[in-house]
Scaffold this motif. Structure first.
Motif, PDB file in Angstrom:
ATOM      1  N   GLY A  17     -82.574 -35.605   9.526  1.00 19.32           N
ATOM      2  CA  GLY A  17     -81.375 -35.503  10.364  1.00 19.32           C
ATOM      3  C   GLY A  17     -81.590 -35.276  11.802  1.00 19.32           C
ATOM      4  O   GLY A  17     -82.349 -34.431  12.340  1.00 19.32           O
ATOM      5  N   LYS A  18     -80.862 -36.269  12.746  1.00 19.55           N
ATOM      6  CA  LYS A  18     -81.202 -35.950  14.104  1.00 19.55           C
ATOM      7  C   LYS A  18     -80.516 -34.871  14.721  1.00 19.55           C
ATOM      8  O   LYS A  18     -80.721 -34.390  16.000  1.00 19.55           O
ATOM      9  N   ARG A  19     -79.627 -34.247  14.053  1.00 21.97           N
ATOM     10  CA  ARG A  19     -78.756 -33.090  14.728  1.00 21.97           C
ATOM     11  C   ARG A  19     -78.178 -33.473  15.922  1.00 21.97           C
ATOM     12  O   ARG A  19     -78.007 -32.915  17.045  1.00 21.97           O
ATOM     13  N   PHE A  20     -77.677 -34.737  16.006  1.00 18.52           N
ATOM     14  CA  PHE A  20     -76.754 -35.356  16.826  1.00 18.52           C
ATOM     15  C   PHE A  20     -75.557 -34.722  17.300  1.00 18.52           C
ATOM     16  O   PHE A  20     -75.158 -34.318  18.480  1.00 18.52           O
ATOM     17  N   ARG A  21     -74.866 -34.214  16.418  1.00 15.04           N
ATOM     18  CA  ARG A  21     -73.509 -33.463  16.524  1.00 15.04           C
ATOM     19  C   ARG A  21     -73.899 -31.929  17.290  1.00 15.04           C
ATOM     20  O   ARG A  21     -73.305 -31.590  18.115  1.00 15.04           O
ATOM     21  N   ALA A  22     -74.868 -31.374  16.818  1.00 14.65           N
ATOM     22  CA  ALA A  22     -75.297 -29.990  17.346  1.00 14.65           C
ATOM     23  C   ALA A  22     -75.496 -30.157  18.709  1.00 14.65           C
ATOM     24  O   ALA A  22     -75.346 -29.418  19.670  1.00 14.65           O
ATOM     25  N   ARG A  81     -81.078 -40.795   1.049  1.00 12.96           N
ATOM     26  CA  ARG A  81     -80.560 -40.206   2.003  1.00 12.96           C
ATOM     27  C   ARG A  81     -81.851 -39.690   2.699  1.00 12.96           C
ATOM     28  O   ARG A  81     -82.313 -38.821   2.178  1.00 12.96           O
ATOM     29  N   ARG A  82     -81.827 -39.957   3.903  1.00 13.08           N
ATOM     30  CA  ARG A  82     -82.966 -39.229   4.937  1.00 13.08           C
ATOM     31  C   ARG A  82     -84.129 -39.352   4.157  1.00 13.08           C
ATOM     32  O   ARG A  82     -85.021 -38.642   4.177  1.00 13.08           O
ATOM     33  N   GLY A  83     -84.310 -40.519   3.375  1.00  8.93           N
ATOM     34  CA  GLY A  83     -85.711 -41.057   3.017  1.00  8.93           C
ATOM     35  C   GLY A  83     -86.094 -40.265   1.760  1.00  8.93           C
ATOM     36  O   GLY A  83     -87.335 -40.400   1.232  1.00  8.93           O
ATOM     37  N   PHE A 133     -70.741 -44.778  17.481  1.00 10.58           N
ATOM     38  CA  PHE A 133     -71.596 -44.393  16.414  1.00 10.58           C
ATOM     39  C   PHE A 133     -71.333 -44.885  15.020  1.00 10.58           C
ATOM     40  O   PHE A 133     -72.271 -45.457  14.571  1.00 10.58           O
ATOM     41  N   GLN A 134     -70.274 -45.022  14.828  1.00 11.45           N
ATOM     42  CA  GLN A 134     -69.957 -45.851  13.502  1.00 11.45           C
ATOM     43  C   GLN A 134     -70.078 -47.041  13.549  1.00 11.45           C
ATOM     44  O   GLN A 134     -70.424 -47.778  12.466  1.00 11.45           O
ATOM     45  N   ILE A 135     -69.704 -47.667  14.427  1.00 12.22           N
ATOM     46  CA  ILE A 135     -69.818 -49.219  14.456  1.00 12.22           C
ATOM     47  C   ILE A 135     -71.454 -49.574  14.463  1.00 12.22           C
ATOM     48  O   ILE A 135     -71.913 -50.482  13.804  1.00 12.22           O
ATOM     49  N   GLY A 142     -59.937 -40.067   6.754  1.00 12.48           N
ATOM     50  CA  GLY A 142     -60.781 -41.276   7.170  1.00 12.48           C
ATOM     51  C   GLY A 142     -61.333 -41.656   5.895  1.00 12.48           C
ATOM     52  O   GLY A 142     -61.415 -42.929   5.635  1.00 12.48           O
ATOM     53  N   GLN A 143     -62.008 -40.750   5.215  1.00 10.71           N
ATOM     54  CA  GLN A 143     -62.595 -41.068   3.838  1.00 10.71           C
ATOM     55  C   GLN A 143     -61.765 -41.507   2.939  1.00 10.71           C
ATOM     56  O   GLN A 143     -62.031 -42.642   1.908  1.00 10.71           O
ATOM     57  N   VAL A 144     -60.630 -40.980   2.831  1.00 12.69           N
ATOM     58  CA  VAL A 144     -59.546 -41.483   1.879  1.00 12.69           C
ATOM     59  C   VAL A 144     -59.057 -42.917   2.197  1.00 12.69           C
ATOM     60  O   VAL A 144     -59.239 -43.798   1.384  1.00 12.69           O
ATOM     61  N   ILE A 184     -71.606 -28.865   8.266  1.00 16.00           N
ATOM     62  CA  ILE A 184     -70.454 -29.380   7.915  1.00 16.00           C
ATOM     63  C   ILE A 184     -70.767 -31.072   7.597  1.00 16.00           C
ATOM     64  O   ILE A 184     -70.429 -31.873   6.681  1.00 16.00           O
ATOM     65  N   HIS A 185     -71.481 -31.676   8.647  1.00 16.74           N
ATOM     66  CA  HIS A 185     -72.179 -32.729   8.637  1.00 16.74           C
ATOM     67  C   HIS A 185     -72.902 -33.143   7.261  1.00 16.74           C
ATOM     68  O   HIS A 185     -72.635 -33.963   6.353  1.00 16.74           O
ATOM     69  N   THR A 186     -73.740 -32.161   6.969  1.00 20.75           N
ATOM     70  CA  THR A 186     -74.521 -32.184   5.912  1.00 20.75           C
ATOM     71  C   THR A 186     -73.786 -32.422   4.493  1.00 20.75           C
ATOM     72  O   THR A 186     -73.833 -33.137   3.466  1.00 20.75           O
ATOM     73  N   TYR A 187     -72.816 -31.443   4.568  1.00 20.85           N
ATOM     74  CA  TYR A 187     -71.695 -31.474   3.501  1.00 20.85           C
ATOM     75  C   TYR A 187     -71.081 -32.899   3.187  1.00 20.85           C
ATOM     76  O   TYR A 187     -70.924 -33.290   2.198  1.00 20.85           O
ATOM     77  N   SER A 188     -70.670 -33.347   4.348  1.00 19.42           N
ATOM     78  CA  SER A 188     -69.792 -34.799   4.262  1.00 19.42           C
ATOM     79  C   SER A 188     -71.003 -36.017   3.671  1.00 19.42           C
ATOM     80  O   SER A 188     -70.561 -36.849   3.100  1.00 19.42           O
TER      81      SER A 188
HETATM   82  C1  GRG Z   1     -64.577 -32.693   4.771  1.00 16.40           C
HETATM   83  C2  GRG Z   1     -66.971 -32.476   5.182  1.00 16.40           C
HETATM   84  C3  GRG Z   1     -66.051 -33.344   4.508  1.00 16.40           C
HETATM   85  C4  GRG Z   1     -66.225 -34.440   3.850  1.00 16.40           C
HETATM   86  C5  GRG Z   1     -65.182 -35.090   2.916  1.00 16.40           C
HETATM   87  C6  GRG Z   1     -67.196 -37.454   2.124  1.00 16.40           C
HETATM   88  C7  GRG Z   1     -66.356 -37.218   3.143  1.00 16.40           C
HETATM   89  C8  GRG Z   1     -65.135 -36.371   3.207  1.00 16.40           C
HETATM   90  C9  GRG Z   1     -66.496 -38.099   4.517  1.00 16.40           C
HETATM   91  C10 GRG Z   1     -67.689 -38.726   4.541  1.00 16.40           C
HETATM   92  C11 GRG Z   1     -67.702 -38.866   6.066  1.00 16.40           C
HETATM   93  C12 GRG Z   1     -69.087 -39.708   6.402  1.00 16.40           C
HETATM   94  C13 GRG Z   1     -70.176 -39.330   5.502  1.00 16.40           C
HETATM   95  C14 GRG Z   1     -69.369 -40.392   7.495  1.00 16.40           C
HETATM   96  C15 GRG Z   1     -70.456 -41.137   8.009  1.00 16.40           C
HETATM   97  C16 GRG Z   1     -70.887 -40.632   9.473  1.00 16.40           C
HETATM   98  C17 GRG Z   1     -72.295 -41.100   9.712  1.00 16.40           C
HETATM   99  C18 GRG Z   1     -72.333 -42.348  10.521  1.00 16.40           C
HETATM  100  C19 GRG Z   1     -73.387 -40.319   8.973  1.00 16.40           C
HETATM  101  C20 GRG Z   1     -74.520 -40.610   9.546  1.00 16.40           C
HETATM  102  O1  GRG Z   1     -74.909 -39.763  10.560  1.00 16.40           O
HETATM  103  P1  GRG Z   1     -76.510 -39.234  11.276  1.00 16.40           P
HETATM  104  O2  GRG Z   1     -76.811 -40.650  11.666  1.00 16.40           O
HETATM  105  O3  GRG Z   1     -77.161 -38.783  10.189  1.00 16.40           O
HETATM  106  O4  GRG Z   1     -76.165 -38.547  12.349  1.00 16.40           O
HETATM  107  P2  GRG Z   1     -78.362 -37.819  10.203  1.00 16.40           P
HETATM  108  O5  GRG Z   1     -79.027 -37.875   8.809  1.00 16.40           O
HETATM  109  O6  GRG Z   1     -79.336 -38.019  11.670  1.00 16.40           O
HETATM  110  O7  GRG Z   1     -77.920 -36.371  10.339  1.00 16.40           O
END
Ligand code: GRG
Length: 288
Positions: A44-49, A95-97, A211-213, A149-151, A76-80
């Protein structure tokens, strides 16, 4: 310092902090503590941190007070990611290799590890003793944020009538809200004015969307060796993506334009924003 170097420096700080904070694998019940460490330290890149720390630095904050917040955001990001990979969501194996958490530890432990990370994240953010940070994070991941967004994402799979506006709705929530909140939390904890926080939030929304695009584009153009996850899964699942509704080349153009807009927004700040501008550019240049 290049954005890649900056990310590597912050990743080290965040990982050292988390290694100290998370319970050892030998803590009973061992399975959940092993699973948490497996996911958190799988890369993980820790981009958000890094965005949180960079935003905090811009407004004169101190790393000592923001590190627990930045680390909480990464939990939170890892959880998602864990929940996103589950069979009931994207059903991903890699995921992450490495094998996804449910592949390595079973679905029940993966669900519970995500739940545990959620609780741990709020414990870390609460350590900053500013309840605004807790509120920003809660809103960012709630039904108007990541979960919403996920829904919308899962409900849009295999639909032929999806338009750009629908994909933007998903991306702004599923991905941009947490990126936006990371920057906002950094600025708030440094005591930035509301005017400056608003600029940072506008910047965050744009880089979060871009980022998502770029993620959508990499899923088509990259390889699983480089990305550390299966490529082509968006097309396999017929997901709502920018390339699906706009085409690949237009999606690249849109992402570049959004990043230029984001960088321009920062010119309204008198502070030194070179690192933030570099991190915005990283969104376009990243390979994984
Ligand atoms: C409320 C935390 C929470 C989750 C429930 C499953 C869910 C709802 C949402 C999914 C959101 C999600 C996974 C979006 C994709 C975001 C994305 C582009 C992830 C990749 O991020 P990087 O590239 O990953 O920063 P690394 O591995 O570098 O950390």
């Amino acid at each position: 310092m290049t954005p890649t170097e900056y990310l590597a420096v912050q990743k080290k700080k965040v990982d050292t902090f988390l290694d100290d904070y998370l319970l050892p694998e030998t803590t009973k019940p061992e399975s959940i503590h092993k699973a948490i460490r497996y996911s958190v330290f799988s890369g993980g890149k820790r981009f958000r941190a890094s965005l949180c720390i960079a935003s905090n630095e811009v407004f004169g904050g101190s790393i000592d007070s923001v590190l627990s917040v930045a680390a909480g955001i990464e939990l939170i990001h890892t959880y998602s990611l864990i929940h996103d990979d589950l069979p009931c969501m994207d059903n991903d194996d890699l995921r992450r290799g490495k094998p996804t958490l449910h592949r390595a530890f079973g679905e029940n432990i993966a669900v519970l590890a995500g739940d545990a990370l959620n609780a741990l994240a709020f414990d870390l953010v609460a350590r900053a003793e500013d309840c605004r940070l807790v509120q920003i994070l809660a809103k960012a991941i709630g039904t108007e944020g990541m979960i919403g967004g996920q829904v919308a994402d899962v409900e849009s799979n295999r639909r032929a009538d999806i338009r750009e506006v629908d994909v933007k709705f998903i991306h702004m929530r599923k991905t941009a809200k947490l990126i936006n909140a990371s920057l906002e939390m950094g600025a708030v904890s440094a005591g930035a004015s509301s005017e400056k926080i608003n600029i940072i939030k506008d910047f965050g929304s744009r880089i979060g969307l871009a980022f998502q695009i770029v993620d959508d584009i990499l899923d088509i153009e990259s390889s699983s060796e480089v990305l550390g996850k299966n490529v082509g899964s968006d097309e396999d699942n017929d997901k709502a993506t920018y390339p699906k509704v706009c085409g690949l080349e237009k999606s690249k153009k849109i992402a570049c334009e959004i990043i230029e807009e984001a960088k321009t927004l920062l010119t309204a700040l008198e502070e030194d924003t070179i690192i933030l501008k570099g991190l915005a550019q990283f969104v376009i240049n990243r390979v994984d």
